[in-house]
Motif scaffolding. Structure first.
Motif, PDB file in Angstrom:
ATOM      1  N   MET A  86       0.824  -1.207   0.000  1.00 12.62           N
ATOM      2  CA  MET A  86       0.000   0.000   0.000  1.00 12.62           C
ATOM      3  C   MET A  86       0.859   1.259   0.000  1.00 12.62           C
ATOM      4  N   GLN A  87       2.165   1.066   0.334  1.00 10.76           N
ATOM      5  CA  GLN A  87       3.033   2.232   0.464  1.00 10.76           C
ATOM      6  C   GLN A  87       3.250   2.928  -0.872  1.00 10.76           C
ATOM      7  N   ASN A  88       3.404   2.121  -1.914  1.00  4.38           N
ATOM      8  CA  ASN A  88       3.576   2.688  -3.251  1.00  4.38           C
ATOM      9  C   ASN A  88       2.414   3.589  -3.643  1.00  4.38           C
ATOM     10  N   GLN A  89       1.221   3.110  -3.365  1.00  7.89           N
ATOM     11  CA  GLN A  89       0.017   3.867  -3.733  1.00  7.89           C
ATOM     12  C   GLN A  89      -0.049   5.182  -2.969  1.00  7.89           C
ATOM     13  N   ILE A  90       0.323   5.132  -1.694  1.00  5.53           N
ATOM     14  CA  ILE A  90       0.303   6.350  -0.872  1.00  5.53           C
ATOM     15  C   ILE A  90       1.332   7.348  -1.402  1.00  5.53           C
ATOM     16  N   GLU A  91       2.490   6.829  -1.757  1.00  2.17           N
ATOM     17  CA  GLU A  91       3.517   7.655  -2.412  1.00  2.17           C
ATOM     18  C   GLU A  91       2.929   8.384  -3.607  1.00  2.17           C
ATOM     19  N   HIS A  92       2.383   7.568  -4.494  1.00  2.00           N
ATOM     20  CA  HIS A  92       1.829   8.061  -5.753  1.00  2.00           C
ATOM     21  C   HIS A  92       0.755   9.117  -5.494  1.00  2.00           C
ATOM     22  N   LEU A  93      -0.097   8.846  -4.524  1.00  3.67           N
ATOM     23  CA  LEU A  93      -1.174   9.771  -4.163  1.00  3.67           C
ATOM     24  C   LEU A  93      -0.598  11.112  -3.736  1.00  3.67           C
ATOM     25  N   SER A 147       2.443  12.316  -4.195  1.00  2.00           N
ATOM     26  CA  SER A 147       3.238  13.013  -5.212  1.00  2.00           C
ATOM     27  C   SER A 147       2.365  13.652  -6.276  1.00  2.00           C
ATOM     28  N   SER A 148       1.089  13.284  -6.286  1.00  2.18           N
ATOM     29  CA  SER A 148       0.169  13.930  -7.237  1.00  2.18           C
ATOM     30  C   SER A 148      -0.390  15.214  -6.636  1.00  2.18           C
ATOM     31  N   GLY A 149       0.005  15.490  -5.401  1.00  2.00           N
ATOM     32  CA  GLY A 149      -0.469  16.704  -4.753  1.00  2.00           C
ATOM     33  C   GLY A 149      -1.722  16.521  -3.920  1.00  2.00           C
ATOM     34  N   SER A 150      -2.158  15.281  -3.807  1.00  2.00           N
ATOM     35  CA  SER A 150      -3.361  15.007  -3.016  1.00  2.00           C
ATOM     36  C   SER A 150      -2.998  14.640  -1.587  1.00  2.00           C
ATOM     37  N   LYS A 151      -3.938  14.890  -0.694  1.00  6.18           N
ATOM     38  CA  LYS A 151      -3.679  14.600   0.714  1.00  6.18           C
ATOM     39  C   LYS A 151      -4.099  13.189   1.084  1.00  6.18           C
ATOM     40  N   LEU A 152      -3.378  12.621   2.010  1.00  6.60           N
ATOM     41  CA  LEU A 152      -3.766  11.297   2.500  1.00  6.60           C
ATOM     42  C   LEU A 152      -4.726  11.487   3.677  1.00  6.60           C
ATOM     43  N   THR A 153      -5.987  11.478   3.365  1.00  7.25           N
ATOM     44  CA  THR A 153      -7.002  11.710   4.399  1.00  7.25           C
ATOM     45  C   THR A 153      -7.495  10.389   4.971  1.00  7.25           C
ATOM     46  N   ARG A 158      -9.603   8.336   2.446  1.00 13.21           N
ATOM     47  CA  ARG A 158      -8.764   7.753   1.394  1.00 13.21           C
ATOM     48  C   ARG A 158      -7.949   6.584   1.923  1.00 13.21           C
ATOM     49  N   LYS A 159      -7.404   6.752   3.115  1.00 12.63           N
ATOM     50  CA  LYS A 159      -6.604   5.685   3.713  1.00 12.63           C
ATOM     51  C   LYS A 159      -7.464   4.446   3.924  1.00 12.63           C
ATOM     52  N   ARG A 160      -8.648   4.681   4.458  1.00 11.80           N
ATOM     53  CA  ARG A 160      -9.544   3.552   4.738  1.00 11.80           C
ATOM     54  C   ARG A 160      -9.918   2.808   3.457  1.00 11.80           C
ATOM     55  N   VAL A 161     -10.210   3.561   2.400  1.00 13.38           N
ATOM     56  CA  VAL A 161     -10.583   2.935   1.135  1.00 13.38           C
ATOM     57  C   VAL A 161      -9.421   2.108   0.586  1.00 13.38           C
ATOM     58  N   LEU A 162      -8.237   2.663   0.683  1.00 14.14           N
ATOM     59  CA  LEU A 162      -7.055   1.930   0.219  1.00 14.14           C
ATOM     60  C   LEU A 162      -6.875   0.639   1.008  1.00 14.14           C
ATOM     61  N   GLU A 163      -7.042   0.745   2.315  1.00 12.06           N
ATOM     62  CA  GLU A 163      -6.920  -0.447   3.166  1.00 12.06           C
ATOM     63  C   GLU A 163      -7.889  -1.537   2.752  1.00 12.06           C
ATOM     64  N   THR A 221      -8.882   6.097  -9.468  1.00 11.42           N
ATOM     65  CA  THR A 221      -9.000   5.609 -10.838  1.00 11.42           C
ATOM     66  C   THR A 221      -8.215   6.508 -11.786  1.00 11.42           C
ATOM     67  N   GLU A 222      -8.337   7.827 -11.567  1.00 13.51           N
ATOM     68  CA  GLU A 222      -7.591   8.764 -12.400  1.00 13.51           C
ATOM     69  C   GLU A 222      -6.073   8.570 -12.233  1.00 13.51           C
ATOM     70  N   LEU A 223      -5.684   8.308 -11.009  1.00 14.95           N
ATOM     71  CA  LEU A 223      -4.254   8.116 -10.725  1.00 14.95           C
ATOM     72  C   LEU A 223      -3.780   6.709 -11.092  1.00 14.95           C
ATOM     73  N   ARG A 224      -4.716   5.907 -11.577  1.00 13.56           N
ATOM     74  CA  ARG A 224      -4.425   4.512 -11.949  1.00 13.56           C
ATOM     75  C   ARG A 224      -3.944   3.690 -10.758  1.00 13.56           C
ATOM     76  N   ILE A 225      -4.462   4.050  -9.601  1.00 22.27           N
ATOM     77  CA  ILE A 225      -4.186   3.247  -8.409  1.00 22.27           C
ATOM     78  C   ILE A 225      -5.204   2.122  -8.343  1.00 22.27           C
TER      79      ILE A 225
END
Lengths: 128, 128
Positions: free
Chosen positions: A1-8, A10-16, A19-24, A58-62
């Motif tokens: 999941m770390q890669n995705q958080i990185e990517h998120l 670096s796109s300028g978006s916040k890890l809220t 978002r964290k919960r959805v990724l989990e 989806t836009e970030l291709r995560i």
DNA sequence: TTTCTAATTGCAAGCTGTTTGCATTTAGAA
DNA sequence: TTCTAAATGCAAACAGCTTGCAATTAGAAA
């Protein structure tokens, strides 16, 4: 999941929190799920936030959007190994299909293919 | 169109004006169309009747339901030669794809496959 | 660590495509 | 031509998705 958080990030978006919960949830389930299914597992997070998280991912291709032709879209964490699915219409069991002929099709057409669906619905041995 | 009318009648259903019109439209267009598109071409026939006609035809396997993952279902007259589509996301142009690996996939799984989607979306040469 | 602000959220309303109940109409068998 | 089950049109309901806006918050800057 770390890669995705990185990517998120670096796109300028916040890890809220949403978002964290959805990724989990997506990481944990590791299969295509609907927005409602994600929302149910999210606790008190609003549906709209789940929706917007998934849209962003989806836009970030995560994550990857999948249609099984039943009017509900499903989402799955984007993985390195490209694959598709065979779904049981009775119990919902999902079988991975590690086969795709996108390359072959791309060579048959002058269209520049951007996305494709290759999904199968049937009855699994147990439900038969 | 005569075969389909035969089939319709032999199933105990009536050949009504709406049904006839919908069949005509599908036969004429010979490509996947949405309910709205059919309805528009139907004159003063109600949307619900188009909907119910298509639903019946789908059950009778006179038409085939297609999902391109854009939340709108499309319908096409069932033809003898099994085929799929490549669609241009800009202009909507449709290219037939006379290739399918359903048999191959069926041999790889213990699921009894009942339906499948195999659709491609991209950009056509003109829109590129 | 605290302050600050643009980004994000929750809420509630709106939208789009689909589906349904019911009174009226009609295809086609008798 | 008569008759009735089947089908239609209308209007309302539904499901899943989308959006505007005021309140909240992540995380950069002080």
């Amino acid at each position: 999941m770390q890669n995705q958080i990185e990517h998120l990030k670096s796109s300028g978006s916040k890890l809220t929190k949403p978002r964290k919960r959805v990724l989990e949830i997506l990481t944990e389930l590791r299969k295509p799920v609907t927005l409602s299914e994600i929302h149910e597992k999210c606790g008190d997070i609003d549906f709209a936030s789940v929706y917007r998280s998934i849209k962003l991912f989806t836009e970030l291709r995560i994550v990857h959007e999948i249609s099984w032709g039943d009017k509900v879209l499903r989402y799955e964490m984007m993985e390195d190994d490209h694959h598709h699915h065979i779904v049981c219409k009775k119990c919902g069991k999902i079988e991975r299909l590690d086969l795709c002929i996108l390359d072959k099709v791309q060579n048959m057409t002058s269209f520049k293919i951007e996305s494709h669906s290759f999904e199968f619905v049937g009855i699994c041995p147990e439900c038969k």
